[in-house]
Design a protein around this motif. Structure first.
Motif, PDB file in Angstrom:
ATOM      1  N   HIS A  88       0.835  -1.203   0.000  1.00 26.98           N
ATOM      2  CA  HIS A  88       0.000   0.000   0.000  1.00 26.98           C
ATOM      3  C   HIS A  88       0.873   1.258   0.000  1.00 26.98           C
ATOM      4  CE1 HIS A  88      -3.392  -2.575   1.313  1.00 26.98           C
ATOM      5  NE2 HIS A  88      -2.499  -3.140   2.100  1.00 26.98           N
ATOM      6  N   ASP A  89       0.367   2.311  -0.625  1.00 25.78           N
ATOM      7  CA  ASP A  89       0.990   3.615  -0.446  1.00 25.78           C
ATOM      8  C   ASP A  89       0.860   4.019   1.017  1.00 25.78           C
ATOM      9  OD1 ASP A  89       1.597   3.786  -3.129  1.00 25.78           O
ATOM     10  OD2 ASP A  89      -0.137   5.048  -3.636  1.00 25.78           O
ATOM     11  N   ILE A  90       1.918   4.607   1.559  1.00 27.62           N
ATOM     12  CA  ILE A  90       1.877   5.030   2.963  1.00 27.62           C
ATOM     13  C   ILE A  90       1.031   6.287   3.093  1.00 27.62           C
ATOM     14  CG2 ILE A  90       3.260   5.939   4.873  1.00 27.62           C
ATOM     15  CD1 ILE A  90       5.481   4.014   4.036  1.00 27.62           C
ATOM     16  N   LYS A  91       0.066   6.223   3.995  1.00 25.37           N
ATOM     17  CA  LYS A  91      -0.817   7.353   4.273  1.00 25.37           C
ATOM     18  C   LYS A  91      -0.534   7.875   5.682  1.00 25.37           C
ATOM     19  CE  LYS A  91      -4.569   5.681   1.278  1.00 25.37           C
ATOM     20  NZ  LYS A  91      -3.830   4.551   0.712  1.00 25.37           N
ATOM     21  N   GLN A  92      -1.119   9.016   5.974  1.00 30.85           N
ATOM     22  CA  GLN A  92      -0.930   9.634   7.282  1.00 30.85           C
ATOM     23  C   GLN A  92      -1.251   8.648   8.412  1.00 30.85           C
ATOM     24  OE1 GLN A  92       0.219  12.853   7.551  1.00 30.85           O
ATOM     25  NE2 GLN A  92       0.391  12.581   9.770  1.00 30.85           N
ATOM     26  N   SER A  93      -2.273   7.831   8.210  1.00 28.83           N
ATOM     27  CA  SER A  93      -2.691   6.898   9.258  1.00 28.83           C
ATOM     28  C   SER A  93      -1.669   5.796   9.526  1.00 28.83           C
ATOM     29  CB  SER A  93      -4.034   6.260   8.878  1.00 28.83           C
ATOM     30  OG  SER A  93      -3.933   5.574   7.637  1.00 28.83           O
ATOM     31  N   HIS A  94      -0.718   5.597   8.595  1.00 31.70           N
ATOM     32  CA  HIS A  94       0.299   4.560   8.761  1.00 31.70           C
ATOM     33  C   HIS A  94       1.532   5.058   9.503  1.00 31.70           C
ATOM     34  CE1 HIS A  94      -1.459   2.924   4.771  1.00 31.70           C
ATOM     35  NE2 HIS A  94      -1.898   2.147   5.747  1.00 31.70           N
ATOM     36  N   GLN A 139       6.866  11.655   3.111  1.00 32.78           N
ATOM     37  CA  GLN A 139       5.855  12.412   2.374  1.00 32.78           C
ATOM     38  C   GLN A 139       6.480  13.379   1.367  1.00 32.78           C
ATOM     39  OE1 GLN A 139       2.207  13.269   5.048  1.00 32.78           O
ATOM     40  NE2 GLN A 139       3.922  13.270   6.488  1.00 32.78           N
ATOM     41  N   LYS A 154       7.862   8.445  -3.509  1.00 30.15           N
ATOM     42  CA  LYS A 154       6.805   7.458  -3.302  1.00 30.15           C
ATOM     43  C   LYS A 154       7.207   6.604  -2.103  1.00 30.15           C
ATOM     44  CE  LYS A 154       4.257   3.763  -5.764  1.00 30.15           C
ATOM     45  NZ  LYS A 154       2.905   4.365  -5.653  1.00 30.15           N
ATOM     46  N   TYR A 169       8.649  -1.478   4.972  1.00 36.68           N
ATOM     47  CA  TYR A 169       8.320  -0.251   4.246  1.00 36.68           C
ATOM     48  C   TYR A 169       9.524   0.218   3.459  1.00 36.68           C
ATOM     49  CZ  TYR A 169      10.836   3.335   6.984  1.00 36.68           C
ATOM     50  OH  TYR A 169      11.811   4.131   7.548  1.00 36.68           O
TER      51      TYR A 169
END
Length: 279
Positions: A140-146, A171, A176, A189
């Motif tokens: 998955h793309d890393i999002k703020q929640s990760h 970020q 990416k 990651y």
């Protein structure tokens, strides 16, 4: 040394250091200047002689136990005058009694030994043209929640917690970041950043070679045909295998050296270091 002044680098002067790195062929990331500064705003230095900047270098203090020195360059016309050694001693003093790491140029290993560093292994820069590859649906793309969980995972593979730096590094506008999540847990990651030439991947941390391969595949999908670079620690044989399986070639190497011994981290999970400059 008479006439030599060593002082903390101003934020806008970090672009000078990055430009010097580019001129040396180090191929820095396009966002490195501001992102490096997040690691330790007080840990970047310039040496000036009669008002001219003659050397630059960093000494990032991550916590009370660990620091990493890098971005060390003496202007070509001022080499051999002792300015670099003076700057090195200043940076070591700034780090205090912490364990200090560097990625030393192989030709200078003996010099670094004389100021207390001991070599442990080589980090080898592997390079190739990216290829479009399939990758797992668990990637998955890393999002703020990760981010909080990524910061915790990172601590297994790096000798100190580096929250502020990672929040920026993960970020990047021209990068990416991806992670593998299985059964609700982060298994690894990786971050890719745009460089002067091509793209560098780092860090690449993963529980297994299979997870690392998934991450590396995901970071190639949208840049097929462009140069992709991975800095691989040879003390993780599976990391070297991964690079060779990807048909990558070694183009450069450094000696990973420390002042107070090899840090106690999960070396088997380190498939690509973050940078030669920051550890």
């Amino acid at each position: 040394m008479s006439g030599l002044t060593i002082r903390t680098m101003q934020p806008e002067e970090l672009t000078i250091a990055i430009e010097w790195a580019r001129n040396e062929g180090w191929n820095p990331g396009v966002e490195d200047a501001k992102l490096f500064y997040y690691a330790d705003p007080s840990g970047f230095f310039v040496a000036e002689f009669e008002g001219e900047i003659v050397a630059v270098g960093s000494a990032v203090r991550y916590d009370a136990q660990f620091a990493f020195c890098g971005l060390y360059i003496v202007a070509p016309k001022h080499r051999g005058k002792g300015y670099g050694l003076a700057l090195t001693k200043h940076r070591l003093a700034y780090c205090g009694d912490r364990n200090i790491g560097i990625d030393g140029v192989l030709d200078n290993v003996e010099i670094y030994k004389r100021v207390g560093y001991c070599p442990y292994y080589q980090n080898k820069r592997f390079q190739k043209r990216a290829t479009a590859q399939a990758f797992s649906s668990n990637t998955h793309d890393i999002k703020q929640s990760h981010i909080a969980e990524i910061i915790d995972y990172d601590r297994q593979c790096f000798p100190a917690k580096r929250d502020t730096f990672l929040k920026g590094w993960l970020q990047q506008a021209q990068g990416k970041s991806v992670c593998v999540i299985e059964n609700g847990q982060v298994r690894g990651y990786a971050v890719r950043r745009q460089c002067v030439e091509g793209h560098k991947v780092g860090p690449l941390f993963a529980d297994t070679k299979e997870v690392a391969a998934q991450l590396f595949s995901a970071l190639q999908q949208d840049i097929a045909g462009e140069v992709i670079i991975l800095d691989v620690p040879e003390n993780n044989p599976l990391a070297v295998e991964l690079a060779l399986n990807e048909d990558m070639e070694v183009v450069f190497a450094t000696s990973r050296m420390y002042q107070q011994g090899l840090p106690d981290i999960a070396h088997h999970k380190v498939f690509g270091i973050t940078t030669f400059e920051l550890g």
